[in-house]
Design an enzyme around this catalytic site. Structure first.
Site, PDB file in Angstrom:
ATOM      1  N   HIS A 149     -14.597 -63.573  50.019  1.00 18.58           N
ATOM      2  CA  HIS A 149     -13.920 -63.064  48.893  1.00 18.58           C
ATOM      3  C   HIS A 149     -12.880 -62.228  49.363  1.00 18.58           C
ATOM      4  CE1 HIS A 149     -13.491 -62.378  44.660  1.00 18.58           C
ATOM      5  NE2 HIS A 149     -13.578 -61.103  44.709  1.00 18.58           N
ATOM      6  N   GLU A 158      -9.794 -61.511  56.696  1.00 16.52           N
ATOM      7  CA  GLU A 158     -10.585 -62.814  56.513  1.00 16.52           C
ATOM      8  C   GLU A 158     -10.656 -63.619  57.711  1.00 16.52           C
ATOM      9  OE1 GLU A 158     -10.062 -64.712  52.966  1.00 16.52           O
ATOM     10  OE2 GLU A 158      -8.996 -63.071  51.900  1.00 16.52           O
TER      11      GLU A 158
HETATM   12  C1  GRF Z   1      -9.128 -66.370  50.290  1.00 14.30           C
HETATM   13  O1  GRF Z   1      -8.532 -65.419  49.999  1.00 14.30           O
HETATM   14  C2  GRF Z   1     -10.638 -66.506  50.260  1.00 14.30           C
HETATM   15  O2  GRF Z   1     -10.840 -65.098  50.286  1.00 14.30           O
HETATM   16  C3  GRF Z   1     -10.602 -66.706  48.711  1.00 14.30           C
HETATM   17  O3  GRF Z   1      -9.938 -67.812  48.348  1.00 14.30           O
HETATM   18  C4  GRF Z   1      -8.933 -67.748  49.559  1.00 14.30           C
HETATM   19  C5  GRF Z   1      -8.742 -69.031  50.339  1.00 14.30           C
HETATM   20  O4  GRF Z   1      -7.575 -68.996  51.183  1.00 14.30           O
HETATM   21  N1  GRF Z   1     -12.114 -67.113  48.432  1.00 14.30           N
HETATM   22  P1  GRF Z   1      -7.468 -70.295  52.220  1.00 14.30           P
HETATM   23  O5  GRF Z   1      -7.596 -71.668  51.277  1.00 14.30           O
HETATM   24  O6  GRF Z   1      -8.613 -70.097  53.146  1.00 14.30           O
HETATM   25  O7  GRF Z   1      -6.126 -69.993  52.806  1.00 14.30           O
END
Ligand code: GRF
Length: 222
Positions: free
Chosen positions: A112, A182
């Site tokens: 998240h 992330e």
């Molecule tokens: C990310 O920001 C993640 O934290 C959230 O949704 C987004 C997904 O991005 N749960 P991606 O599809 O991995 O580029």
């Protein structure tokens, strides 16, 4: 498990986290492989990324199922067919019901883009999260990898990373800075899971040192 863990990724959108996970498996930073990618959105870029990497990419369009239960039953059946050890939600925009979550308890993770428990829960996704962070005048934000339980964005926290909010940030510039974190954090959490180093104790996740774990294992095997 000499060949490592079998990972399923559920993704509804762009799939940049999926890409980071697949790349980390390919580089052996994660001892395991992505064995299936499932999306509920036709045309999701994540499906294209999976196919490009030679990973089975399955579309399960929730609108084609009469109820949430039938959709989730098919999803669970698909994951079992691929004998997955870990289910990673990566931009998966469907809340999963209690029956599904119970079947994979302790084996579903989510990422998240905020420091949970702040700015999480229903309707908090995408740029809305970063808009809310900026409106609240926060000086820091970040991302959280957590185990999934029956509360949206509420399961035990595994890892968090911080990103500084800058004076001139827009939701999209802040989101981009957090996305970099992330892509580093999610593979790291999966790596720890694959090495059996995550211990769920109520609301908390303990991270066991690799050496300690080995000595516990040798005590047990004596
Ligand atoms: C990310 O920001 C993640 O934290 C959230 O949704 C987004 C997904 O991005 N749960 P991606 O599809 O991995 O580029």
């Amino acid at each position: 498990m000499p060949e490592g863990i079998r990972i399923a990724v559920l993704a509804s959108g762009e799939g940049t986290n999926l890409q980071a996970i697949m790349d980390s498996c390919a580089g052996r930073e994660i001892p395991g492989e992505v064995v299936v990618v499932v999306s509920n959105k036709p045309g999701a870029h994540a499906l294209w990324r999976a196919r490009r990497a030679g990973v089975p990419a399955i579309l399960l369009d929730h609108r084609e199922f009469p109820t949430r239960e039938t959709f989730e039953a098919r999803l669970a059946e698909t994951l079992r067919a691929y004998s997955v050890d870990l289910v990673c939600l990566a931009g998966w925009l469907r809340i999963l019901g209690p029956a599904f979550v119970r079947q994979f308890a302790g084996r579903i993770m989510n990422i998240h883009p905020s420091l949970l428990p702040l700015f999480g829960g229903r309707r908090m996704y995408g740029e809305r999260v970063h808009e809310a962070v900026l409106s609240a005048g926060m000086k820091i934000s970040g991302c959280t990898v957590h185990f999934v339980d029956e509360t949206p964005d509420g399961g035990p926290i595994i890892l968090q990373a911080v990103a500084r909010v800058q004076e001139d940030d827009t939701p999209s510039s802040l989101g981009a800075r957090i996305a970099e974190e992330e892509h580093r954090l999610y593979p790291l959490a999966i790596h720890l899971f694959a090495e059996g180093r995550l211990l769920i104790e109520g609301r908390k996740v303990g991270i066991v040192e690799a050496r300690k774990r080995e000595s516990v294992a040798s005590e047990v095997s004596r």
